[in-house]
Design an enzyme around this catalytic site. Structure first.
Site, PDB file in Angstrom:
ATOM      1  N   TYR A 287      13.519   1.322  -3.788  1.00 13.72           N
ATOM      2  CA  TYR A 287      12.215   1.659  -3.198  1.00 13.72           C
ATOM      3  C   TYR A 287      11.181   0.588  -3.573  1.00 13.72           C
ATOM      4  O   TYR A 287      10.437   0.100  -2.712  1.00 13.72           O
ATOM      5  CB  TYR A 287      11.761   3.052  -3.671  1.00 13.72           C
ATOM      6  CG  TYR A 287      10.408   3.430  -3.117  1.00 13.72           C
ATOM      7  CD1 TYR A 287      10.262   3.740  -1.768  1.00 13.72           C
ATOM      8  CD2 TYR A 287       9.274   3.433  -3.927  1.00 13.72           C
ATOM      9  CE1 TYR A 287       9.015   4.053  -1.238  1.00 13.72           C
ATOM     10  CE2 TYR A 287       8.025   3.745  -3.403  1.00 13.72           C
ATOM     11  CZ  TYR A 287       7.906   4.058  -2.066  1.00 13.72           C
ATOM     12  OH  TYR A 287       6.672   4.356  -1.542  1.00 13.72           O
TER      13      TYR A 287
ATOM     14  N   LYS B 175       9.047  -1.997  -1.068  1.00 13.92           N
ATOM     15  CA  LYS B 175       7.577  -2.072  -0.993  1.00 13.92           C
ATOM     16  C   LYS B 175       7.077  -3.462  -1.417  1.00 13.92           C
ATOM     17  O   LYS B 175       6.050  -3.924  -0.911  1.00 13.92           O
ATOM     18  CB  LYS B 175       6.934  -0.953  -1.824  1.00 13.92           C
ATOM     19  CG  LYS B 175       7.132   0.418  -1.180  1.00 13.92           C
ATOM     20  CD  LYS B 175       6.484   0.507   0.218  1.00 13.92           C
ATOM     21  CE  LYS B 175       6.661   1.845   0.885  1.00 13.92           C
ATOM     22  NZ  LYS B 175       6.020   1.948   2.203  1.00 13.92           N
TER      23      LYS B 175
HETATM   24  C1  8X3 Z   1       4.762   5.984  -3.926  1.00 18.56           C
HETATM   25  C2  8X3 Z   1       4.100   5.686  -5.205  1.00 18.56           C
HETATM   26  O1  8X3 Z   1       4.354   5.430  -7.752  1.00 18.56           O
HETATM   27  O2  8X3 Z   1       5.841   7.005  -6.641  1.00 18.56           O
HETATM   28  O3  8X3 Z   1       4.692   4.926  -3.028  1.00 18.56           O
HETATM   29  O4  8X3 Z   1       6.187   4.656  -6.361  1.00 18.56           O
HETATM   30  S1  8X3 Z   1       5.180   5.688  -6.544  1.00 18.56           S
END
Ligand code: 8X3
Length: 247
Positions: free
Chosen positions: A149, A153
């Site tokens: 993830y 991002k």
């Molecule tokens: C979500 C924020 O801090 O859970 O994009 O990665 S976090």
């Protein structure tokens, strides 16, 4: 006209509702048809002209043929909100399965690239347009079990910066909105467990999807010569993905 991906829930839906209140025509894209019809109806009731399409951003061929069929409609679009995104699981990388990283890469990176590539020719032709990419604080920090993830991002962050560089000299804005904890279905999807997901937001007031939508609407409302590069926003009780103050 504004196109929003992942428009049937969370930040996408909050953007749709906020923009519908301003009577802005909308193109809503989402995978879940029942949820999408609900958002469609709510936006219409707020007085906005709405077109909604039940599409999965990971189905590249379907999206390309949909874009060809709807070329006239897309040519009227002035803003793209690349909102569709998700986290699948919270595991050390040795435990992550290939279908999980495929899904995150397909939605979070390839989905953003695909919709950008479909809207950009129209924006370039008009010499006007605005792409809003939903980044995350996970595009600036990494944390244990964030692996794929966080990587996706970080990719959105790099892509947004690079796109701005490519488009220099054209009247096309690219902004990235990078929130910390937002209470949506995000954690439920990530953890596949309602109770565990609730605990993520316990003891603090997280951001709401509406808080993020308001920031996006503010970026869109700036005069055309003002391009907000990025806004990073946290709940007041969060200072980084791992620094959280709970009561
Ligand atoms: C979500 C924020 O801090 O859970 O994009 O990665 S976090």
């Amino acid at each position: 006209m504004i196109l929003i991906t992942g428009a049937s829930s969370g930040i996408g839906e909050a953007c749709a509702l906020l923009l519908a209140e301003k009577k802005i025509p909308l193109i809503l894209i989402a995978r879940r048809s029942d949820r999408l019809s609900l958002t469609h109806k709510k936006c219409q009731e707020l007085g906005s002209k709405v077109y909604s399409f039940n599409l999965d951003v990971t189905k590249t061929a379907d999206i390309i043929s949909w874009a060809q069929k709807n070329c006239d409609l897309l040519s009227k679009c002035e803003v793209l909100i690349n909102n569709a995104g998700l986290a699948v699981g919270l595991k050390t990388f040795d435990q992550v399965e290939s279908h999980e990283w495929d899904q995150m890469i397909d939605v979070n990176i390839k989905g953003v690239m695909l919709f950008s590539s479909l809207l950009l020719p129209h924006f370039i032709k008009k010499d006007s347009g605005h792409i809003i990419n939903l980044g995350s604080v996970a595009g600036h920090h990494v944390y244990p079990r964030g692996n794929v993830y966080c990587a996706t991002k970080h990719a959105v962050h790099a892509f947004s910066q690079s796109l701005r560089a490519d488009l220099l000299g054209k009247n096309i804005r690219v902004s990235e909105i990078s929130p910390g904890m937002v209470e949506t279905e995000f954690s439920e999807v990530r953890l596949q467990d309602k109770d565990k997901a609730k605990k993520v937001y316990q003891g603090l007031k997280p951001l709401s999807a509406h808080d993020v939508a308001e920031v996006i609407a503010w970026c869109l409302d700036r005069p055309k010569h003002v391009n907000i590069e990025e806004i990073i926003l946290y709940p007041t009780m969060q200072a980084s993905p791992t620094l959280i103050h709970r009561l």
